[in-house]
Design a protein around this motif. Structure first.
Motif, mmCIF file in Angstrom:
data_model
loop_
_atom_site.group_PDB
_atom_site.id
_atom_site.type_symbol
_atom_site.label_atom_id
_atom_site.label_comp_id
_atom_site.label_asym_id
_atom_site.label_seq_id
_atom_site.Cartn_x
_atom_site.Cartn_y
_atom_site.Cartn_z
ATOM 1 N N UNK A 223 1.219 -1.277 0.160
ATOM 2 C CA UNK A 223 0.249 -0.007 0.284
ATOM 3 C C UNK A 223 1.070 0.748 -0.016
ATOM 4 N N UNK A 224 2.043 1.490 0.849
ATOM 5 C CA UNK A 224 2.775 2.178 1.026
ATOM 6 C C UNK A 224 3.646 2.279 -1.018
ATOM 7 N N UNK A 225 3.946 1.484 -1.419
ATOM 8 C CA UNK A 225 4.440 1.705 -2.810
ATOM 9 C C UNK A 225 3.359 2.048 -3.885
ATOM 10 N N UNK A 226 1.874 1.813 -3.181
ATOM 11 C CA UNK A 226 0.746 2.020 -4.346
ATOM 12 C C UNK A 226 0.307 3.674 -3.857
ATOM 13 N N UNK A 227 0.913 4.039 -2.824
ATOM 14 C CA UNK A 227 0.389 5.219 -2.637
ATOM 15 C C UNK A 227 1.663 5.962 -3.233
ATOM 16 N N UNK A 228 2.579 6.075 -3.226
ATOM 17 C CA UNK A 228 3.848 6.730 -3.527
ATOM 18 C C UNK A 228 3.654 6.785 -5.431
ATOM 19 N N UNK A 229 3.441 5.657 -5.696
ATOM 20 C CA UNK A 229 2.835 5.484 -7.307
ATOM 21 C C UNK A 229 1.416 6.455 -7.805
ATOM 22 N N UNK A 230 0.846 6.865 -6.757
ATOM 23 C CA UNK A 230 -0.236 7.334 -7.440
ATOM 24 C C UNK A 230 -0.196 9.045 -6.777
ATOM 25 N N UNK A 231 1.701 9.562 -6.203
ATOM 26 C CA UNK A 231 1.618 10.897 -6.434
ATOM 27 C C UNK A 231 1.822 11.148 -5.339
ATOM 28 N N UNK A 232 1.046 10.515 -4.337
ATOM 29 C CA UNK A 232 1.071 11.418 -3.230
ATOM 30 C C UNK A 232 2.527 11.143 -1.885
ATOM 31 N N UNK A 233 3.452 11.418 -2.389
ATOM 32 C CA UNK A 233 4.463 11.421 -1.319
ATOM 33 C C UNK A 233 5.206 10.479 -2.125
ATOM 34 N N UNK A 234 6.754 10.801 -0.537
ATOM 35 C CA UNK A 234 7.212 10.435 -0.543
ATOM 36 C C UNK A 234 8.063 9.067 -0.011
ATOM 37 N N UNK A 235 8.419 8.050 -0.036
ATOM 38 C CA UNK A 235 8.580 6.469 0.790
ATOM 39 C C UNK A 235 9.717 5.882 1.048
ATOM 40 N N UNK A 236 9.993 5.330 2.094
ATOM 41 C CA UNK A 236 11.406 4.701 1.720
ATOM 42 C C UNK A 236 10.996 3.043 2.524
ATOM 43 N N UNK A 237 11.936 2.342 0.988
ATOM 44 C CA UNK A 237 10.963 0.868 0.880
ATOM 45 C C UNK A 237 12.134 -0.066 0.721
ATOM 46 N N UNK A 238 11.419 -0.880 1.020
ATOM 47 C CA UNK A 238 13.180 -1.971 0.535
ATOM 48 C C UNK A 238 12.651 -2.214 -0.661
ATOM 49 N N UNK A 239 13.854 -2.266 -1.674
ATOM 50 C CA UNK A 239 14.413 -2.067 -3.394
ATOM 51 C C UNK A 239 13.145 -3.621 -3.798
ATOM 52 N N UNK A 240 13.911 -4.832 -2.583
ATOM 53 C CA UNK A 240 12.135 -5.374 -3.171
ATOM 54 C C UNK A 240 10.773 -5.508 -3.411
ATOM 55 N N UNK A 241 10.451 -4.326 -3.633
ATOM 56 C CA UNK A 241 9.342 -3.826 -3.178
ATOM 57 C C UNK A 241 9.018 -2.521 -4.476
ATOM 58 N N UNK A 242 10.167 -2.305 -5.007
ATOM 59 C CA UNK A 242 10.311 -1.798 -5.563
ATOM 60 C C UNK A 242 11.149 -1.722 -7.432
ATOM 61 N N UNK A 243 11.470 -2.418 -6.599
ATOM 62 C CA UNK A 243 12.689 -3.037 -7.887
ATOM 63 C C UNK A 243 11.828 -3.041 -10.020
ATOM 64 N N UNK A 244 11.197 -3.387 -9.909
ATOM 65 C CA UNK A 244 10.597 -3.569 -10.943
ATOM 66 C C UNK A 244 9.740 -1.794 -11.419
ATOM 67 N N UNK A 245 9.446 -1.071 -10.344
ATOM 68 C CA UNK A 245 8.901 0.107 -10.441
ATOM 69 C C UNK A 245 9.945 1.108 -11.102
ATOM 70 N N UNK A 246 11.632 1.112 -10.447
ATOM 71 C CA UNK A 246 12.023 1.665 -11.545
ATOM 72 C C UNK A 246 12.501 1.272 -12.019
ATOM 73 N N UNK A 247 12.475 -0.030 -12.332
ATOM 74 C CA UNK A 247 13.252 -0.238 -13.981
ATOM 75 C C UNK A 247 12.556 -0.038 -15.298
ATOM 76 N N UNK A 248 11.084 0.461 -14.553
ATOM 77 C CA UNK A 248 10.192 0.800 -15.747
ATOM 78 C C UNK A 248 10.229 2.718 -15.879
ATOM 79 N N UNK A 249 10.100 3.158 -14.781
ATOM 80 C CA UNK A 249 10.235 4.450 -14.618
ATOM 81 C C UNK A 249 9.047 5.141 -13.506
#
Length: 298
Positions: A223-249
């Motif tokens: 949910x933290x990741x999805x909230x960041x994707x929705x533009x709600x703010x900045x978050x600090x997350x382990x790479x296992x949550x976000x590696x694909x989203x970093x790759x696709x921008x």
């Protein structure tokens, strides 16, 4: 004569604190566990548990019997384990706990081929973000992302994960890209409620702690990741949550020149399970499945 299944039911109920929870852990009907417990008490000629409408507690006889009963169950499990090792197969029950989001994203996909390779293993997997007392809650092992402080547990490293500051391109376009820790403090933050809300960063030999302003507090990393994707703010997350989203921008790593505190991924189990062939095999399997470095870091 006392039956082993009755002794096992007694230990399970004592550790779970209720017949319902013990039945869930054992994968049995509540009525079956109740009958096994009653039959054990008849065989022992003593009441081992005091049942009321509000709670269940051990009698004095039950307290005296519990440690011996645990030893009996443990020795029988070890004997069965030894036989499977002699046959070169892995079989029998295996009870595992892990965090919810990591479990669904990475642990589950790693376990499915393990179970296909060892079809005689009967795995029970509980996903929960709360702290798990491995021995008291009746687990064979637990997967944890973070330190293992219980000295009664053996911890084996499975991998590691960095934590990165991330936000959506839309959020950064509207609010600017932070360039320092002071900028992060002033930004809108998405925080994890099951962990300290402080964000820790390594600076030289020391550590800097900041307390950002919360736009959202939630106890789930996805949910933290999805909230960041929705533009709600900045978050600090382990790479296992976000590696694909970093790759696709769809998420952008915010580099402020200092590294956030990372964490090790471990499997931990009670010392009396250290020789378990199933635990040893599972540990090696997960290490290979995650890779070194872990695939979410590549």
């Amino acid at each position: 004569m006392m039956k082993l299944d009755g002794v096992a039911a007694f230990v399970a109920v004592a550790e779970a604190g209720s017949i319902s929870e013990a039945a869930r852990r054992m994968g049995l009907a509540k009525s079956v566990v109740s009958e096994r417990l009653a039959e054990l008490e008849r065989s022992a000629g003593a009441r081992l548990m005091q049942r009321t409408t509000r709670k269940l507690s051990l009698t004095e006889d039950g307290q005296a019997f519990l440690e011996r009963a645990r030893r009996i169950v443990r020795e029988m499990a070890e004997a069965a384990e030894e036989l499977t090792q002699r046959r070169g197969t892995l079989s029998g029950p295996l009870r595992l706990a892990g965090p919810i989001s990591f479990g669904s994203l990475h642990l589950g996909p790693a376990l499915y081929p393990f179970l296909a390779a060892h079809p005689l293993i009967n795995l029970s997997l509980d996903l929960d973000d709360r702290f798990i007392d491995v021995a008291a809650d009746g687990y064979d092992a637990v997967i944890r992302h973070g330190p293992i402080r219980d000295k009664n547990l053996i911890a084996k490293r499975l991998g590691s994960s960095r934590r990165l500051l991330v936000a959506s391109p839309a959020y950064l376009a509207a609010n600017g890209t932070p360039a320092s820790l002071d900028d992060i403090v002033a930004a809108s933050a998405i925080l994890y409620t099951n962990r300290e809300t402080d964000w820790r960063f390594r600076e030289g030999a020391g550590e800097t702690v900041i307390r950002p302003r919360a736009a959202l507090r939630v106890n789930n990393g996805v949910v933290m990741r999805d909230a960041a994707l929705a533009g709600l703010g900045i978050t600090l997350l382990p790479t296992f949550f976000i590696h694909r989203h970093l790759a696709d921008g769809s998420l952008v790593h915010i580099d402020i020149g200092v590294e956030a505190e990372g964490a090790e991924l471990n499997i931990a189990y009670p010392q009396n399970r250290s020789s378990s062939a199933k635990i040893i095999a599972l540990t090696e399997w997960l290490r290979k499945a995650f890779g070194d470095p872990a695939y979410w870091e590549v």
